[in-house]
Design a protein around this motif. Sequence first.
Motif, short mmCIF file in Angstrom:
data_model
loop_
_atom_site.label_atom_id
_atom_site.label_comp_id
_atom_site.label_asym_id
_atom_site.label_seq_id
_atom_site.Cartn_x
_atom_site.Cartn_y
_atom_site.Cartn_z
N MET A 1 28.98 38.16 38.64
CA MET A 1 29.95 38.38 37.59
C MET A 1 29.58 37.63 36.31
O MET A 1 29.86 38.08 35.23
CB MET A 1 31.32 37.95 38.08
CG MET A 1 32.34 37.85 36.98
SD MET A 1 33.90 38.43 37.54
CE MET A 1 34.36 39.41 36.18
N ASN A 2 28.95 36.47 36.43
CA ASN A 2 28.64 35.65 35.26
C ASN A 2 27.29 35.97 34.66
O ASN A 2 26.74 35.17 33.93
CB ASN A 2 28.67 34.17 35.64
CG ASN A 2 30.06 33.65 35.77
OD1 ASN A 2 30.97 34.21 35.18
ND2 ASN A 2 30.24 32.60 36.52
N LEU A 20 34.71 35.60 32.23
CA LEU A 20 33.96 34.74 33.13
C LEU A 20 34.77 34.44 34.39
O LEU A 20 36.01 34.42 34.35
CB LEU A 20 33.63 33.42 32.42
CG LEU A 20 32.80 33.60 31.15
CD1 LEU A 20 33.13 32.56 30.13
CD2 LEU A 20 31.34 33.59 31.50
N SER A 21 34.08 34.17 35.48
CA SER A 21 34.78 33.87 36.73
C SER A 21 35.49 32.52 36.60
O SER A 21 34.97 31.58 35.99
CB SER A 21 33.81 33.85 37.91
OG SER A 21 32.87 32.81 37.77
N THR A 23 35.76 29.72 37.93
CA THR A 23 35.09 28.78 38.83
C THR A 23 34.43 27.70 37.97
O THR A 23 34.27 27.88 36.76
CB THR A 23 33.99 29.49 39.64
OG1 THR A 23 33.01 29.99 38.72
CG2 THR A 23 34.54 30.62 40.49
N GLY A 26 31.66 29.30 36.11
CA GLY A 26 32.13 30.08 34.98
C GLY A 26 32.48 29.20 33.80
O GLY A 26 32.20 29.54 32.64
N ALA A 64 39.61 27.25 34.87
CA ALA A 64 38.99 27.37 36.19
C ALA A 64 39.69 26.50 37.23
O ALA A 64 39.67 26.83 38.43
CB ALA A 64 37.51 27.00 36.11
N ARG A 68 43.40 29.20 37.79
CA ARG A 68 42.64 30.03 38.73
C ARG A 68 43.56 30.84 39.64
O ARG A 68 44.48 30.33 40.25
CB ARG A 68 41.74 29.14 39.58
CG ARG A 68 40.93 29.88 40.60
CD ARG A 68 39.96 28.91 41.27
NE ARG A 68 39.39 29.42 42.49
CZ ARG A 68 38.51 30.39 42.58
NH1 ARG A 68 38.09 30.99 41.50
NH2 ARG A 68 38.02 30.77 43.74
N GLY A 71 40.02 36.07 42.59
CA GLY A 71 39.64 37.41 42.16
C GLY A 71 39.91 37.71 40.70
O GLY A 71 39.62 38.80 40.23
N ARG A 72 40.45 36.76 39.96
CA ARG A 72 40.75 36.96 38.54
C ARG A 72 39.81 36.11 37.69
O ARG A 72 39.43 35.01 38.06
CB ARG A 72 42.19 36.57 38.21
CG ARG A 72 43.22 37.35 38.98
CD ARG A 72 43.45 38.70 38.30
NE ARG A 72 44.38 39.52 39.03
CZ ARG A 72 45.66 39.65 38.75
NH1 ARG A 72 46.18 38.98 37.75
NH2 ARG A 72 46.42 40.44 39.46
N SER A 73 39.47 36.63 36.54
CA SER A 73 38.58 35.93 35.61
C SER A 73 39.38 35.30 34.49
O SER A 73 40.58 35.53 34.36
CB SER A 73 37.58 36.93 35.02
OG SER A 73 36.81 37.51 36.04
N ASP A 91 43.88 32.91 30.75
CA ASP A 91 43.81 33.01 32.21
C ASP A 91 45.04 33.76 32.72
O ASP A 91 45.88 34.19 31.93
CB ASP A 91 43.65 31.64 32.87
CG ASP A 91 44.84 30.72 32.67
OD1 ASP A 91 46.00 31.16 32.84
OD2 ASP A 91 44.64 29.53 32.35
#
Length: 144
Positions: A1-2, A20-21, A23, A26, A64, A68, A71-73, A91
């Motif tokens: 994804m990134n 971006l993820s 995480t 991300g 992140a 968070r 499954g969501r960015s 977010d």
Amino acid sequence: MNQIDTTQLPVHSAHFRALLSATPRGARLARLLAVEWMRTREELPYGVTEAGAQLVAELAANAATHGRVAGRSFRLVLLVREDALRIEVTDTRADALPRRMPPSPCADSGRGLLLVEALADRWGVGLDAAPQKTVWAELDLPQP
């Protein structure tokens, strides 16, 4: 994804946007991409670029960590206006609004919003279409 091809970044664009993820990876990528994009902007002096990089790092890390949802960015947007650089991080946790808390002297974290407040000329939070929130910060640009 990134995976973002930095050769396709809009070098002459007055804005940048990336999804971006949510995480730690991300968040790190958000800072790296923001720094690369800001360096291409002639109207952004070094001090604004450095402060902007730190603001992106803090806001992306918060998205992140506290924003968070599996499954969501999160979305990073950078806008250069005539008088300011605006950084926005969106977010999907509108229920988790940022709030400054007194940090414990022994804590490893909890100082991010204090840093945002110290670096930014202005910052705030806006609620978007449910369930999103956008945390933004602005840095004034020196006027000629």
